[in-house]
Motif scaffolding. Structure first.
Motif, mmCIF file in Angstrom:
data_model
loop_
_atom_site.group_PDB
_atom_site.id
_atom_site.type_symbol
_atom_site.label_atom_id
_atom_site.label_comp_id
_atom_site.label_asym_id
_atom_site.label_seq_id
_atom_site.Cartn_x
_atom_site.Cartn_y
_atom_site.Cartn_z
ATOM 1 N N PHE A 1 23.893 22.183 -3.895
ATOM 2 C CA PHE A 1 24.743 21.098 -3.415
ATOM 3 C C PHE A 1 26.221 21.477 -3.331
ATOM 4 C CE2 PHE A 1 21.061 18.969 -5.440
ATOM 5 C CZ PHE A 1 20.508 18.452 -4.282
ATOM 6 N N LYS A 2 26.490 22.752 -3.261
ATOM 7 C CA LYS A 2 27.868 23.246 -3.193
ATOM 8 C C LYS A 2 28.655 22.605 -2.046
ATOM 9 C CE LYS A 2 27.636 27.488 -3.364
ATOM 10 N NZ LYS A 2 27.441 28.908 -3.259
ATOM 11 N N GLU A 3 28.065 22.586 -0.845
ATOM 12 C CA GLU A 3 28.757 22.023 0.325
ATOM 13 C C GLU A 3 29.045 20.533 0.149
ATOM 14 O OE1 GLU A 3 27.050 22.839 4.131
ATOM 15 O OE2 GLU A 3 26.446 24.853 3.507
ATOM 16 N N GLN A 4 28.087 19.788 -0.369
ATOM 17 C CA GLN A 4 28.273 18.355 -0.559
ATOM 18 C C GLN A 4 29.329 18.074 -1.625
ATOM 19 O OE1 GLN A 4 25.232 19.789 -0.247
ATOM 20 N NE2 GLN A 4 24.736 18.936 1.741
ATOM 21 N N LEU A 5 29.385 18.883 -2.653
ATOM 22 C CA LEU A 5 30.395 18.702 -3.701
ATOM 23 C C LEU A 5 31.786 18.947 -3.158
ATOM 24 C CD1 LEU A 5 28.563 20.441 -6.655
ATOM 25 C CD2 LEU A 5 28.987 18.008 -6.401
ATOM 26 N N VAL A 6 31.935 19.955 -2.304
ATOM 27 C CA VAL A 6 33.248 20.258 -1.706
ATOM 28 C C VAL A 6 33.665 19.139 -0.765
ATOM 29 C CG1 VAL A 6 34.454 21.838 -0.149
ATOM 30 C CG2 VAL A 6 33.002 22.748 -1.959
#
Length: 64
Positions: free
Chosen positions: A55-60
């Protein structure tokens, strides 16, 4: 560890879905300080790593 998940946005639309199989064959090699004294510490660390990688992209995007 096997599980399925869905990431759903605020409108109820499915953004991501997957069936996951997590393994850490080198779990005895690492020493995670975060969960060292807790039960299921290796599993918690493995889930933390998977979560942040997945979920790296969603967290950013949420921080913007």
């Amino acid at each position: 560890m096997n599980f399925s998940y869905q990431l759903i946005d605020a409108n109820g639309s499915v953004m991501l879905t997957d069936d996951v199989i997590l393994k850490d064959m080198s779990f005895m090699m690492g020493a995670s300080l975060r969960y060292r004294q807790e039960s299921l510490g290796y599993e918690k660390k493995m889930l933390d790593d998977w979560f942040f990688d997945t979920f790296k992209e969603q967290l950013v995007k949420n921080k913007e």
